[in-house]
Design a protein around this motif. Structure first.
Motif, PDB file in Angstrom:
ATOM      1  N   TYR A   1      -8.066   2.113  12.952  1.00  0.00           N
ATOM      2  CA  TYR A   1      -7.125   1.115  12.444  1.00  0.00           C
ATOM      3  C   TYR A   1      -6.120   1.795  11.527  1.00  0.00           C
ATOM      4  O   TYR A   1      -6.309   1.883  10.313  1.00  0.00           O
ATOM      5  N   GLU A   2      -5.039   2.281  12.120  1.00  0.00           N
ATOM      6  CA  GLU A   2      -4.037   2.992  11.338  1.00  0.00           C
ATOM      7  C   GLU A   2      -3.246   2.027  10.469  1.00  0.00           C
ATOM      8  O   GLU A   2      -3.161   0.828  10.739  1.00  0.00           O
ATOM      9  N   GLY A   3      -2.652   2.575   9.416  1.00  0.00           N
ATOM     10  CA  GLY A   3      -1.933   1.764   8.458  1.00  0.00           C
ATOM     11  C   GLY A   3      -0.492   1.507   8.849  1.00  0.00           C
ATOM     12  O   GLY A   3      -0.003   1.954   9.897  1.00  0.00           O
ATOM     13  N   THR A   4       0.194   0.787   7.970  1.00  0.00           N
ATOM     14  CA  THR A   4       1.586   0.403   8.205  1.00  0.00           C
ATOM     15  C   THR A   4       2.490   0.816   7.060  1.00  0.00           C
ATOM     16  O   THR A   4       3.551   0.232   6.852  1.00  0.00           O
ATOM     17  N   GLY A   5       2.079   1.830   6.277  1.00  0.00           N
ATOM     18  CA  GLY A   5       2.938   2.366   5.240  1.00  0.00           C
ATOM     19  C   GLY A   5       2.522   2.013   3.835  1.00  0.00           C
ATOM     20  O   GLY A   5       1.358   1.721   3.544  1.00  0.00           O
ATOM     21  N   ILE A   6       3.533   2.022   2.926  1.00  0.00           N
ATOM     22  CA  ILE A   6       3.339   1.833   1.488  1.00  0.00           C
ATOM     23  C   ILE A   6       3.851   0.452   1.083  1.00  0.00           C
ATOM     24  O   ILE A   6       4.872  -0.022   1.586  1.00  0.00           O
ATOM     25  N   TYR A   7       3.155  -0.153   0.104  1.00  0.00           N
ATOM     26  CA  TYR A   7       3.527  -1.479  -0.388  1.00  0.00           C
ATOM     27  C   TYR A   7       3.530  -1.473  -1.919  1.00  0.00           C
ATOM     28  O   TYR A   7       2.808  -0.699  -2.550  1.00  0.00           O
ATOM     29  N   ARG A   8       4.353  -2.371  -2.504  1.00  0.00           N
ATOM     30  CA  ARG A   8       4.513  -2.435  -3.961  1.00  0.00           C
ATOM     31  C   ARG A   8       4.378  -3.876  -4.437  1.00  0.00           C
ATOM     32  O   ARG A   8       4.861  -4.807  -3.798  1.00  0.00           O
ATOM     33  N   SER A   9       3.701  -4.042  -5.573  1.00  0.00           N
ATOM     34  CA  SER A   9       3.569  -5.347  -6.221  1.00  0.00           C
ATOM     35  C   SER A   9       3.911  -5.190  -7.695  1.00  0.00           C
ATOM     36  O   SER A   9       3.506  -4.214  -8.333  1.00  0.00           O
ATOM     37  N   THR A  10       4.617  -6.150  -8.239  1.00  0.00           N
ATOM     38  CA  THR A  10       4.949  -6.127  -9.672  1.00  0.00           C
ATOM     39  C   THR A  10       4.231  -7.241 -10.429  1.00  0.00           C
ATOM     40  O   THR A  10       4.525  -7.466 -11.604  1.00  0.00           O
ATOM     41  N   ASP A  11       3.318  -7.949  -9.771  1.00  0.00           N
ATOM     42  CA  ASP A  11       2.593  -9.034 -10.439  1.00  0.00           C
ATOM     43  C   ASP A  11       1.092  -8.949 -10.186  1.00  0.00           C
ATOM     44  O   ASP A  11       0.421  -9.948  -9.976  1.00  0.00           O
ATOM     45  N   GLY A  12       0.579  -7.724 -10.189  1.00  0.00           N
ATOM     46  CA  GLY A  12      -0.862  -7.535 -10.088  1.00  0.00           C
ATOM     47  C   GLY A  12      -1.463  -7.872  -8.752  1.00  0.00           C
ATOM     48  O   GLY A  12      -2.651  -8.174  -8.658  1.00  0.00           O
ATOM     49  N   GLY A  13      -0.662  -7.833  -7.701  1.00  0.00           N
ATOM     50  CA  GLY A  13      -1.171  -8.070  -6.364  1.00  0.00           C
ATOM     51  C   GLY A  13      -0.980  -9.481  -5.857  1.00  0.00           C
ATOM     52  O   GLY A  13      -1.404  -9.793  -4.739  1.00  0.00           O
ATOM     53  N   ALA A  14      -0.319 -10.341  -6.624  1.00  0.00           N
ATOM     54  CA  ALA A  14      -0.069 -11.707  -6.142  1.00  0.00           C
ATOM     55  C   ALA A  14       0.960 -11.708  -5.015  1.00  0.00           C
ATOM     56  O   ALA A  14       0.869 -12.503  -4.077  1.00  0.00           O
ATOM     57  N   HIS A  15       1.945 -10.830  -5.114  1.00  0.00           N
ATOM     58  CA  HIS A  15       2.977 -10.713  -4.087  1.00  0.00           C
ATOM     59  C   HIS A  15       3.241  -9.233  -3.822  1.00  0.00           C
ATOM     60  O   HIS A  15       3.199  -8.412  -4.742  1.00  0.00           O
TER      61      HIS A  15
END
Length: 738
Positions: A163-177
């Motif tokens: 199950y390969e990934g889809t890159g990098i992700y960023r959140s500025t509210d502790g993982g809510a968005h």
């Protein structure tokens, strides 16, 4: 039975494993009637071959492309409900602390998403969208509180590598968005480092796809919090990726690793593997030598830790065993191989590529922990070593020190998250709520709907009764589990390669029976099933079909070899086997499917057999209609690239003629199928569960609320209108089908 003990007893060894085991009784019965390959390479091999067409690699973006297809389908049915386990855990590959919130820790589960604890690691709640990929490789926080997630596990073992990934992700509210910030073609992300002096400057170690060359691999830098990226270190070849990137003052350190999986070969090292350093922000790099192993084909995965001028490296060979532990006191210019230590050597077993991690105490650079089967510790910079193999689960992958709490350390391993307030030198306390277990199977009972059991990756066979919450009643990698539909205390459980046990007291005591069967080869997941008319009759598949009429006490073969013979791999000798068995309700007819795509039937309990199909992909299930022995279905695995082969076939004449029932299912492996009321079909796939009321012409997504996680097994209780799904990363889910 403690999982950690069985792992040590059964781990693959280049020689004798020299780590002592805790004083816990071994499981009953012979420990090794058949186990050709051990350790995390075995489930990875099983899952890889199952998910591919023979001779073909997994196509690039196959998992995400299928996920996109699944998201387009309408949804029918009610809401899935998570039913545990919450107290078992699963593989944690990375940990990070929130710099703005005390006692807040983030954990990346291998195929279970990102999780957040606000009570110092006691309980975890999801901090990741359920509808996105759950495959994780890294999690990190910046000094400004921004949270980063890297998708795709870089460790090539344990079952989730497909199950390969889809890159990098960023959140500025502790993982809510969250929002995507690039590197979609990275395949797997091994590490994310935020510059402590500049929160907008990120460094990423992209391991790359294990199956496809090129793409986004190497070391990347972003100076704008991920809006744009620049590759600052490229590997020696198209399969060289990065596994570590460390900022230390003006220096950058990185680890590169050659690793590749082809249909015929596993190569976990090469000339591109090594330790690199840059003094100019990544504009130029030098491969460090000065006592480290010279560049060459036998250099495998390397773990690295930097603490001021002290630098440590653990080097493993391409084939997996330990090569050496090295220390430098001048920033990496010169290295010394530390004294030989049998415990440290044994800690890597024959699969050092599963670990590759070192963690240095920020308050004492001579105090270092090293990932292995147990947790290895030195307090004198590698001169001597101790190990912990009794207070924590095996197979260590992540560690982080809490700067707010002197002496507090968090650890992630194949059993979940632990916390120590003694600098990691003991005193470990396991998290009590962590619902991200990787399951292979499920078993339920119409007599007692509270009873669920199933086999778990690296966490044994689990049951919902007989203890506080779920508890492990057989070790190893849990595989087939059964509960007698007429007697809840008569249960069956297996660990890998068909090493199976039966019990008449709900699993409190177990009797080994696999040595009573006939076999030359047995699959990693060996099927065992009840006869639908009489649960005292059971079937067990090796390369031949075995039958028992006395509840599993004795067994007789009722077929010859139903496969095309053993596979070509001299190491993995457990292929050419039966993978699914389907006895019909007439008491005479039995269907069987194999890992090399054959389907068979006997209508006289094995006196004669007829081959119904061959040349198909891996048969994951053969299913016969409970009311009609001639209505039969087969499901098949493998991601495909332009292949017209079906994932679901159906026949109404006992297999004489077949029809493609894949319909509009996503192009993903189908792992199980059940026939519900009114001939409704339910299919478990790598993209969730789907249902068809049209015999397979059209499919709908079934239910809401289940994460986008592979479903390996589904069990149906018609009397209670109940469907239970075993997911590979998020535990059990249950749905009311009424």
């Amino acid at each position: 039975m403690h999982r950690r003990l069985l792992h040590l007893v059964l781990a693959p060894l280049a020689g004798a494993l020299l780590i002592g085991a805790p004083a816990v009784a071994a499981p009953p019965g012979p420990p090794d009637v058949y186990r050709p390959v051990r350790g995390p390479s075995a489930p990875a091999e099983y899952r890889y071959l199952q998910k591919t067409l023979p001779g073909q690699p997994i196509p690039r973006h196959a998992h995400e492309d299928a996920a996109a297809q699944a998201r387009q389908l309408p949804t029918a049915g009610g809401r899935w409900k998570s039913v545990g386990p919450t107290n078992i855990g699963g593989r944690i590959v990375s940990l990070a602390l929130d710099p703005k919130r005390a006692d807040t820790v983030y954990a990346a589960a291998a195929s279970g998403g990102i999780w957040r604890s606000t009570d110092a690691g006691q309980t975890f709640e999801s901090a990741w969208p359920d509808s996105w990929t759950q495959a994780m490789g890294a999690v990190a926080t910046g000094p400004d509180g921004a949270l980063y997630a890297g998708t795709g596990e870089a460790n090539p073992g344990g079952g989730s590598i497909t199950y390969e990934g889809t890159g990098i992700y960023r959140s500025t509210d502790g993982g809510a968005h969250w929002r995507s910030i690039g590197l979609r073609d990275s395949g797997a992300i091994s590490a994310i480092t935020v510059d402590p002096g500049n929160p907008r400057r990120l460094y990423v170690a992209a391991a790359g796809s294990l199956y496809n060359g090129g793409g986004d691999r190497g070391v990347y830098r972003s100076d704008d919090a991920g809006k744009t990226w620049q590759r600052i270190l490229t590997g020696a070849n198209e399969f060289t990726g990065a596994t570590e990137v460390v900022v230390q003052g003006k220096n950058l350190y990185a680890v590169m690793w050659d690793h590749r999986r082809t249909p015929q070969l596993r190569t976990y090292g090469g000339v591109g593997s090594g330790v690199f350093r840059s003094g100019d922000g990544g504009k130029s790099w030098q491969r460090l030598g000065g006592g480290l192993p010279a560049q060459g084909p036998d250099v495998g995965r390397i773990g690295l830790a930097v603490a001021g001028e002290r630098v440590y490296a653990i080097v493993n060979k391409s084939s997996g065993p330990f090569e050496g532990f090295y220390a430098s006191t001048d920033g990496g210019d010169n290295w010394s191989r530390t004294p030989a230590d049998a415990n440290l050597t044994g800690s890597q077993s024959s699969f050092g590529w599963w670990f590759g991690k070192i963690w240095a105490d920020p308050a004492d650079a001579r105090h270092v922990h090293v990932a292995g089967v147990p947790l290895m510790t030195t307090k004198d910079a590698g001169a001597t070593w101790t190990f912990d193999d009794s207070s924590i689960h095996v197979d260590q992958h992540a560690m982080v020190w809490d700067p707010r709490r002197p002496g507090r350390v968090y650890l992630g391993n194949d059993g979940g998250v632990y916390r120590s307030d003694a600098n990691g030198d003991g005193g470990w306390v396991k998290a009590r709520h962590e619902p991200y277990t990787q399951l292979y199977s499920a078993a339920i009972s119409p007599q007692d709907t509270s009873r669920i059991s199933g086999g778990a990756q690296d966490n044994g066979s689990l049951r919902s009764w007989g203890g506080d919450g779920f508890n492990e009643y057989l070790g190893g990698d849990g595989e087939e589990n059964l509960i007698n539909p007429t007697d809840v205390n008569n249960v069956f459980a297996c660990y890998q390669y068909g090493n199976c046990f039966r019990s008449t007291d709900g699993g409190d005591t177990l009797t080994y029976f696999a040595d009573k069967t006939t076999f030359k080869r047995r699959n990693w997941f060996t099927p065992v099933v009840f006869d639908p008319r009489d649960p005292k009759i059971l079937y067990y598949g090796s390369e031949v079909l075995n039958r028992s009429t006395d509840g599993g006490a004795t067994w007789q073969p009722i077929s010859s070899d139903l496969s095309g013979g053993p596979g070509p791999d001299p190491i993995y000798t457990n292929y050419g086997t039966i993978t699914s068995i389907a006895p019909a309700g007439d008491g005479r007819t039995v269907y069987a499917g194999t890992d090399d795509g054959r389907v068979w039937v006997t209508k006289d309990l094995g006196a004669t057999w007829t081959k119904l199909a061959e040349g198909r992909p891996w048969v994951t299930r053969v299913v016969v209609d409970p009311a009609d022995p001639d209505r039969v279905y087969t499901t098949h695995s493998a991601y495909r690239a332009g292949s017209g082969l079906a994932h679901v076939y159906g026949s109404t004449d006992g297999g004489k003629h077949w029809k493609d029932l894949s319909g509009n299912l996503p192009d993903a492996p189908v792992n199980d199928l059940v026939v519900g009321r009114g001939k409704l079909l339910y299919a478990a796939t790598d993209q969730g569960v789907f249902t068809s009321a049209t015999g397979g012409r059209q499919w709908l997504r079934l239910g809401r609320g289940m994460p986008a996680v592979p479903v390996d097994d589904i069990e149906y209780d018609a009397g209670h209108h109940r469907l239970v799904a075993a997911t590979f990363g998020r535990g059990f889910y249950e749905l009311n089908t009424a």
